[in-house]
Design a protein around this motif. Structure first.
Motif, PDB file in Angstrom:
ATOM      1  N   GLN A  83       1.971   2.357  -3.463  1.00 47.18           N
ATOM      2  CA  GLN A  83       0.834   2.320  -4.063  1.00 47.18           C
ATOM      3  C   GLN A  83       1.216   1.064  -5.107  1.00 47.18           C
ATOM      4  OE1 GLN A  83       1.618   6.471  -5.957  1.00 47.18           O
ATOM      5  NE2 GLN A  83       1.040   7.374  -3.557  1.00 47.18           N
TER       6      GLN A  83
ATOM      7  N   THR B   5      -5.606  -1.462  -5.582  1.00 47.01           N
ATOM      8  CA  THR B   5      -6.648  -2.114  -3.901  1.00 47.01           C
ATOM      9  C   THR B   5      -6.811  -1.232  -3.454  1.00 47.01           C
ATOM     10  OG1 THR B   5      -6.895  -3.952  -5.328  1.00 47.01           O
ATOM     11  CG2 THR B   5      -7.662  -3.849  -3.473  1.00 47.01           C
ATOM     12  N   THR B   6      -7.620  -0.509  -2.977  1.00 47.96           N
ATOM     13  CA  THR B   6      -6.907   0.213  -1.196  1.00 47.96           C
ATOM     14  C   THR B   6      -7.681  -0.743  -0.295  1.00 47.96           C
ATOM     15  OG1 THR B   6      -8.103   2.306  -2.501  1.00 47.96           O
ATOM     16  CG2 THR B   6      -8.449   2.232  -0.380  1.00 47.96           C
TER      17      THR B   6
ATOM     18  N   THR C  20      -8.812  -1.669   3.057  1.00 46.67           N
ATOM     19  CA  THR C  20     -10.068  -1.039   3.594  1.00 46.67           C
ATOM     20  C   THR C  20     -10.184  -2.847   4.178  1.00 46.67           C
ATOM     21  OG1 THR C  20     -12.036  -2.389   2.192  1.00 46.67           O
ATOM     22  CG2 THR C  20     -11.897  -0.081   1.322  1.00 46.67           C
TER      23      THR C  20
ATOM     24  N   SER D 165       0.316  -0.668   0.190  1.00 48.99           N
ATOM     25  CA  SER D 165       0.394   0.119   0.668  1.00 48.99           C
ATOM     26  C   SER D 165       0.906   1.341   0.199  1.00 48.99           C
ATOM     27  CB  SER D 165      -0.873   0.089   1.107  1.00 48.99           C
ATOM     28  OG  SER D 165      -1.892   1.254   1.647  1.00 48.99           O
TER      29      SER D 165
ATOM     30  N   SER E  11     -12.948  -0.313  -1.310  1.00 46.64           N
ATOM     31  CA  SER E  11     -11.695  -0.724  -1.740  1.00 46.64           C
ATOM     32  C   SER E  11     -11.588  -0.778  -3.349  1.00 46.64           C
ATOM     33  CB  SER E  11     -12.423  -2.667  -1.810  1.00 46.64           C
ATOM     34  OG  SER E  11     -12.256  -2.693  -2.240  1.00 46.64           O
ATOM     35  N   ASP E  12     -12.396  -0.248  -4.151  1.00 44.77           N
ATOM     36  CA  ASP E  12     -11.553   0.016  -5.488  1.00 44.77           C
ATOM     37  C   ASP E  12     -11.241  -1.089  -6.450  1.00 44.77           C
ATOM     38  OD1 ASP E  12     -12.759   2.529  -5.126  1.00 44.77           O
ATOM     39  OD2 ASP E  12     -10.332   3.292  -4.161  1.00 44.77           O
TER      40      ASP E  12
END
Length: 497
Positions: A415, A419-420, A422, A412, A493-494
């Motif tokens: 980057q 996917t974020t 969550t 994360s 969560s994209d």
């Protein structure tokens, strides 16, 4: 190979079975047995640690302090000592898989991955192959080091040359078969076949497998020799380091070689078959070297079934990856696949290597001691007994959640993926990771003992199956998690953005 084990293991095995003879008042008797077993003080302590015997632990501590200037060390591996030795290699291996995931996340957009999508099928197959060969090499050499088969320069050099030649043979052959599997699995669903793409896959797979085996094999030998000199159990550190470097190096080589050969297709189509033919033509040389070594001759003849079946299993996982990543809704899965597969494979390889060494200390494959039941063990005996292998299983399982949290945070912060992180995504991901490792550790407990009872050396046969199952289970569970997240509409969560 069996005769060498019998000659060198018998004194140690007898010593472990009759500790009272060692602990008598005559200190000279201890020195004589140690000399006959050709193991130094560290080797004896390693054997005692693996052959857990609580009744002799205190007395043996006192004896070890009288052997020489070496400092005393506990004879019985505790959960803390196991975790401490495994933790650093585990984290190193995890960061290696994170790096591999970041590389895959980038290269999935290259032209060769877009127009020759069968390369995705090669990814788990080749990463699994390198894990199989390197971890099997690490397990085999760790056992040899622990039972005193690498104590002299002559024995050490013999083990190195034979094993290096052996993995070159296995890497070349299985790399070629992996490319055929990728072509078949890519052709069946779509019905399209391209001879140029098939040769490209063959050349890329064989060249990647050969070069990666050469580099990683040399690193593994250095790690095991260094671990032995530092008094660290090679079983705890060698297999994770093999996997950490293996995934990254193999994926980087596969991406670079396939991209370069794809560019040559336009103007120099003859380059691909030449590259493939060159590496295959070296096979007779490696076969001759491996056959001359008694330690690898048996594996050269009988060690094909596990790596080939493991390659086929990993290729099925590659097919799942190909179909999932090709869908724009699940493109973010690419960065997490090497991580979940690598972590699961690393942990189960450590456990399988430890159990195998434990059994080698008590006899030779085919023996049926009480420590090698043939029936399926109960989950309670695998995870909750007082046995040293059960203790290590608990330690390895407890490393899953904190390890993956560190790796997810690293991805994360860099980057990576699409996917974020969550809460619901982390819950699904951790559930998949825990379930994968739980299944693998239980299968390892059954498989290693089952192979031992059927006269098969677990060092050569168990790890390929286990790591391949780790690839298949990990990829399948991760794909299922992404599908469920997409179906329930976790837009925060994209996934796939």
């Amino acid at each position: 190979m069996t005769s060498r084990l019998e000659q060198k293991e018998t004194p140690q095995a007898n010593g472990a079975a009759e500790p009272a003879g060692f602990l008598g008042p005559e200190g000279s008797a201890v020195e004589v047995v140690v000399l006959e077993s050709r193991a130094n003080a560290k080797g004896v302590r390693e054997e005692d640690a693996l052959l857990e015997n609580g009744s002799q632990s205190t007395e043996s501590d006192d004896t070890s302090t009288e052997r020489g200037p070496e400092p005393a060390s506990p004879l019985k591996e505790t959960s803390f000592s196991i975790g401490l030795q495994v933790l650093f290699p585990f984290l190193l291996a995890g960061f290696g898989t994170v790096a591999a995931g970041m590389v895959l996340d980038i290269v999935q957009h290259w032209d060769v991955f877009k127009y020759v999508t069968e390369v995705f099928i090669l990814v788990p197959a080749l990463l699994g192959l390198k894990g199989n060969l390197e971890m099997t090499l690490a397990s085999r050499l760790s056992t040899a080091a622990n039972i005193g088969q690498m104590d002299t320069p002559k024995e050490l050099w013999k083990m190195i040359t034979g094993n290096m030649a052996l993995i070159q043979v296995q890497a070349t052959v299985v790399g070629f078969l992996a490319s055929i599997a990728a072509v078949v699995f890519g052709w069946i669903p779509d019905g399209h076949f391209s001879i140029d793409h098939a040769v490209l896959l063959c050349a890329s797979s064989v060249a990647t497998a050969f070069i990666a085996s050469l580099v990683l094999g040399m690193i593994m030998i250095g790690v095991i020799i260094g671990s032995r000199k530092m008094g660290i159990n090679p079983d705890n550190v060698a297999t994770p380091i093999a996997a950490s470097l293996g995934d990254l190096i193999t994926l980087a080589l596969l991406s670079g070689i396939s991209w370069g050969l794809y560019k040559e297709l336009e103007s120099k189509a003859y380059v691909n078959p030449l590259v493939c033919a060159f590496f295959i033509s070296l096979l007779p040389l490696w076969i001759v070297v491996a056959k001359r070594n008694s330690a690898t001759r048996e594996v050269l003849y009988s060690g094909w079934e596990p790596v080939i079946i493991a390659m086929a299993i990993s290729s099925v996982g590659g097919l799942i990856l190909d179909r999932t990543v090709s869908d724009p809704n699940f493109a973010g899965m690419a960065v997490f696949t090497p991580v979940i597969n690598g972590v699961g494979g690393n942990l189960v390889a450590v456990q399988a290597s430890r159990i195998s060494t434990y059994l080698h200390m008590s006899g030779v494959p085919g023996d049926s001691p009480e420590t090698a039941p043939r029936k399926c063990p109960s989950p309670c005996s695998t995870f909750f007994s007082s046995d040293v292998n059960s203790r290590s299983a608990r330690v390895l399982f407890l490393l899953v959640v904190p390890g993956h949290l560190v790796f997810l945070y690293t991805i994360s912060s860099m980057q990576g993926g699409h996917t974020t992180l969550t809460l619901i995504f982390i819950v699904f991901y951790m559930t998949a990771a825990l379930l994968q490792v739980l299944i693998l550790l239980y299968i390892a407990d059954w498989m290693v003992h089952w192979m031992w009872g059927r006269d098969l050396d677990p060092d050569n046969f168990s790890i390929p199956y286990l790591t391949a199952l780790g690839d298949l289970i990990g990829t399948g569970l991760l794909a299922l998690s992404f599908h469920v997240l997409w179906l329930i509409g976790d837009r925060d969560s994209d996934v796939g953005d």
